[in-house]
Scaffold this motif. Structure first.
Motif, PDB file in Angstrom:
ATOM      1  N   THR A  27       8.907  91.399 117.219  1.00  0.00           N
ATOM      2  CA  THR A  27       9.080  92.849 117.203  1.00  0.00           C
ATOM      3  C   THR A  27       8.049  93.490 118.135  1.00  0.00           C
ATOM      4  N   MET A  28       8.444  94.547 118.832  1.00  0.00           N
ATOM      5  CA  MET A  28       7.526  95.236 119.749  1.00  0.00           C
ATOM      6  C   MET A  28       7.290  96.666 119.290  1.00  0.00           C
ATOM      7  N   VAL A  29       6.015  97.077 119.307  1.00  0.00           N
ATOM      8  CA  VAL A  29       5.615  98.463 119.041  1.00  0.00           C
ATOM      9  C   VAL A  29       4.708  98.894 120.191  1.00  0.00           C
ATOM     10  N   ASP A  30       4.300 100.173 120.190  1.00  0.00           N
ATOM     11  CA  ASP A  30       3.515 100.656 121.323  1.00  0.00           C
ATOM     12  C   ASP A  30       2.550 101.746 120.901  1.00  0.00           C
ATOM     13  N   ALA A  31       1.442 101.811 121.631  1.00  0.00           N
ATOM     14  CA  ALA A  31       0.529 102.951 121.534  1.00  0.00           C
ATOM     15  C   ALA A  31       0.951 103.966 122.594  1.00  0.00           C
ATOM     16  N   PRO A  32       0.627 105.246 122.400  1.00  0.00           N
ATOM     17  CA  PRO A  32       1.114 106.285 123.315  1.00  0.00           C
ATOM     18  C   PRO A  32       0.446 106.250 124.675  1.00  0.00           C
ATOM     19  N   GLY A  33       1.098 106.866 125.644  1.00  0.00           N
ATOM     20  CA  GLY A  33       0.544 107.017 126.975  1.00  0.00           C
ATOM     21  C   GLY A  33       0.872 108.402 127.504  1.00  0.00           C
ATOM     22  N   ASP A  34       0.127 108.854 128.500  1.00  0.00           N
ATOM     23  CA  ASP A  34       0.295 110.203 129.026  1.00  0.00           C
ATOM     24  C   ASP A  34       1.380 110.230 130.111  1.00  0.00           C
ATOM     25  N   TYR A  35       2.582 109.809 129.733  1.00  0.00           N
ATOM     26  CA  TYR A  35       3.728 109.773 130.650  1.00  0.00           C
ATOM     27  C   TYR A  35       4.964 110.255 129.888  1.00  0.00           C
ATOM     28  N   ASP A  36       6.023 110.566 130.628  1.00  0.00           N
ATOM     29  CA  ASP A  36       7.267 110.967 129.965  1.00  0.00           C
ATOM     30  C   ASP A  36       8.014 109.753 129.404  1.00  0.00           C
ATOM     31  N   GLU A  37       8.110 108.705 130.223  1.00  0.00           N
ATOM     32  CA  GLU A  37       8.793 107.473 129.820  1.00  0.00           C
ATOM     33  C   GLU A  37       8.142 106.289 130.539  1.00  0.00           C
ATOM     34  N   ILE A  38       8.182 105.132 129.883  1.00  0.00           N
ATOM     35  CA  ILE A  38       7.832 103.868 130.536  1.00  0.00           C
ATOM     36  C   ILE A  38       8.953 102.901 130.179  1.00  0.00           C
ATOM     37  N   ASN A  39       9.853 102.668 131.123  1.00  0.00           N
ATOM     38  CA  ASN A  39      11.046 101.867 130.867  1.00  0.00           C
ATOM     39  C   ASN A  39      10.883 100.458 131.425  1.00  0.00           C
ATOM     40  N   ILE A  40      10.880  99.488 130.532  1.00  0.00           N
ATOM     41  CA  ILE A  40      10.695  98.088 130.901  1.00  0.00           C
ATOM     42  C   ILE A  40      12.006  97.333 130.694  1.00  0.00           C
ATOM     43  N   VAL A  41      12.453  96.627 131.733  1.00  0.00           N
ATOM     44  CA  VAL A  41      13.647  95.793 131.622  1.00  0.00           C
ATOM     45  C   VAL A  41      13.211  94.374 131.263  1.00  0.00           C
ATOM     46  N   VAL A  42      13.605  93.909 130.082  1.00  0.00           N
ATOM     47  CA  VAL A  42      13.301  92.548 129.646  1.00  0.00           C
ATOM     48  C   VAL A  42      14.591  91.737 129.703  1.00  0.00           C
ATOM     49  N   ALA A  43      14.603  90.737 130.595  1.00  0.00           N
ATOM     50  CA  ALA A  43      15.813  89.931 130.787  1.00  0.00           C
ATOM     51  C   ALA A  43      15.867  88.732 129.841  1.00  0.00           C
ATOM     52  N   ARG A  44      14.683  88.209 129.475  1.00  0.00           N
ATOM     53  CA  ARG A  44      14.654  87.008 128.646  1.00  0.00           C
ATOM     54  C   ARG A  44      13.314  86.900 127.927  1.00  0.00           C
ATOM     55  N   VAL A  45      13.358  86.392 126.702  1.00  0.00           N
ATOM     56  CA  VAL A  45      12.154  86.147 125.913  1.00  0.00           C
ATOM     57  C   VAL A  45      12.109  84.655 125.595  1.00  0.00           C
ATOM     58  N   GLU A  46      10.948  84.025 125.853  1.00  0.00           N
ATOM     59  CA  GLU A  46      10.825  82.586 125.646  1.00  0.00           C
ATOM     60  C   GLU A  46       9.528  82.246 124.912  1.00  0.00           C
ATOM     61  N   ALA A  47       9.521  81.082 124.281  1.00  0.00           N
ATOM     62  CA  ALA A  47       8.329  80.562 123.618  1.00  0.00           C
ATOM     63  C   ALA A  47       8.058  79.154 124.141  1.00  0.00           C
ATOM     64  N   HIS A  48       6.784  78.821 124.374  1.00  0.00           N
ATOM     65  CA  HIS A  48       6.418  77.517 124.925  1.00  0.00           C
ATOM     66  C   HIS A  48       5.970  76.573 123.811  1.00  0.00           C
ATOM     67  N   LYS A  49       6.635  75.424 123.744  1.00  0.00           N
ATOM     68  CA  LYS A  49       6.351  74.428 122.714  1.00  0.00           C
ATOM     69  C   LYS A  49       5.500  73.303 123.280  1.00  0.00           C
ATOM     70  N   ASN A  50       4.478  72.914 122.528  1.00  0.00           N
ATOM     71  CA  ASN A  50       3.653  71.769 122.901  1.00  0.00           C
ATOM     72  C   ASN A  50       4.208  70.517 122.249  1.00  0.00           C
ATOM     73  N   GLY A  51       4.253  69.427 122.978  1.00  0.00           N
ATOM     74  CA  GLY A  51       4.738  68.180 122.410  1.00  0.00           C
ATOM     75  C   GLY A  51       4.795  67.104 123.462  1.00  0.00           C
ATOM     76  N   PHE A  52       5.154  65.897 123.013  1.00  0.00           N
ATOM     77  CA  PHE A  52       5.199  64.761 123.913  1.00  0.00           C
ATOM     78  C   PHE A  52       6.604  64.174 123.999  1.00  0.00           C
ATOM     79  N   ASP A  53       7.594  65.013 123.668  1.00  0.00           N
ATOM     80  CA  ASP A  53       8.970  64.546 123.735  1.00  0.00           C
ATOM     81  C   ASP A  53       9.796  65.541 124.540  1.00  0.00           C
ATOM     82  N   SER A  54      11.098  65.418 124.446  1.00  0.00           N
ATOM     83  CA  SER A  54      11.998  66.251 125.248  1.00  0.00           C
ATOM     84  C   SER A  54      11.995  67.711 124.834  1.00  0.00           C
ATOM     85  N   THR A  55      11.409  68.030 123.654  1.00  0.00           N
ATOM     86  CA  THR A  55      11.395  69.424 123.202  1.00  0.00           C
ATOM     87  C   THR A  55      10.225  70.202 123.778  1.00  0.00           C
TER      88      THR A  55
END
Length: 269
Positions: free
Chosen positions: A43-71
């Motif tokens: 989930t994403m939340v935000d603190a305010p800024g002194d602007y009208d809008e800040i529009n961010i395009v997020v195309a993909r969200v990923e997580a990096h897994k540590n391991g010694f196999d194919s995963t």
């Protein structure tokens, strides 16, 4: 020669063996799917800024897994592109960046791969917002966590819009993200209402060098500070109206997964 009775017995044995093998395989496959995966919700939340809008395009969200196999490596949490106005994500408002299953194990990073079209609106004018390497390597956030089989792990990304925007000498706006990564299970919130409404302004929760900020709603005076670790905070309220004094509330305790309601806070002239 094999008589008919022997043929029947052999046929029955083969059929029984095949049935048993099928049952074992089916149960093993089902168990593997259920046991080896857990769930992540970001989930994403935000603190305010002194602007009208800040529009961010997020195309993909990923997580990096540590391991010694194919995963080992990057795993997709969400690949549906969407545009988020960070300045709308305040005072309790939030957006879900991803809610998906992941292979059980230890993860070390989250990254947001951005798409083209991010922008910032300043005094009614729209400017392109450059996100260095956002479309290639993405916005990387170091945060170690464990996905357990059959369990949900919730994570909050607390964007600090005010400190994330840089205006270069050539008039180009760039995003250099300042983001707190906080597990939901160890975080809580603080809320309240500033009275009178025209005295509303910035609200800070401070614990040592850890500072979170929001701005009260101009029509109601209400505010809500999100993703606060379980600590004791000093709340500082800065009035936007010079006719009213700022105020400080000490020893405000945050308990994980609970909201601390300060009620109505009256600012004096």
């Amino acid at each position: 020669m094999i008589n008919i009775k022997e043929k029947y017995i052999r046929f029955a044995v083969i059929i029984s063996f095949t049935a048993i093998a099928f049952i074992i395989f089916s149960c093993s496959d089902s168990t593997s799917t259920d046991v080896e995966k857990g769930q992540i919700k970001i989930t994403m939340v935000d603190a305010p800024g002194d602007y009208d809008e800040i529009n961010i395009v997020v195309a993909r969200v990923e997580a990096h897994k540590n391991g010694f196999d194919s995963t080992n490596g990057w795993h997709v949490v969400n690949n549906i592109s969407a545009t988020y106005d960070l300045l709308e994500l305040r005072n309790g408002a939030s957006t879900i960046l991803g809610n998906n299953s992941l292979e059980a194990g230890t993860y070390t990073q989250i990254r947001l791969i951005t798409g083209s079209g991010s922008n910032i609106v300043v005094n009614g004018t729209v400017y392109p917002l450059e996100i260095p390497s956002g479309e290639q390597s993405g916005i990387k956030l170091n945060h170690a966590f464990v996905i357990n089989s059959g369990q949900l792990y919730e994570l909050i990304l607390d964007f600090d819009a005010e400190h994330s925007i840089v205006l270069t000498g050539t008039g180009q706006y760039k995003l250099k993200p300042v983001i707190r990564v906080v597990p939901f299970i160890v975080s809580g919130t603080i809320s309240g209402i500033i009275n009178p409404v025209n005295a509303a302004g910035y609200v800070y929760a401070i614990n040592g060098t850890d500072t979170s900020c929001t701005i009260s709603e101009p029509l109601t005076g209400s505010f809500k500070l999100m993703a606060l670790l379980e600590r004791t905070y000093r709340i500082e309220i800065l009035s936007a109206n010079l006719s009213y004094n700022d105020t400080t509330i000490n020893n405000v305790v945050v308990i994980a997964q609970q909201n601390t309601n300060l009620g109505t806070i009256n600012l004096n002239q």
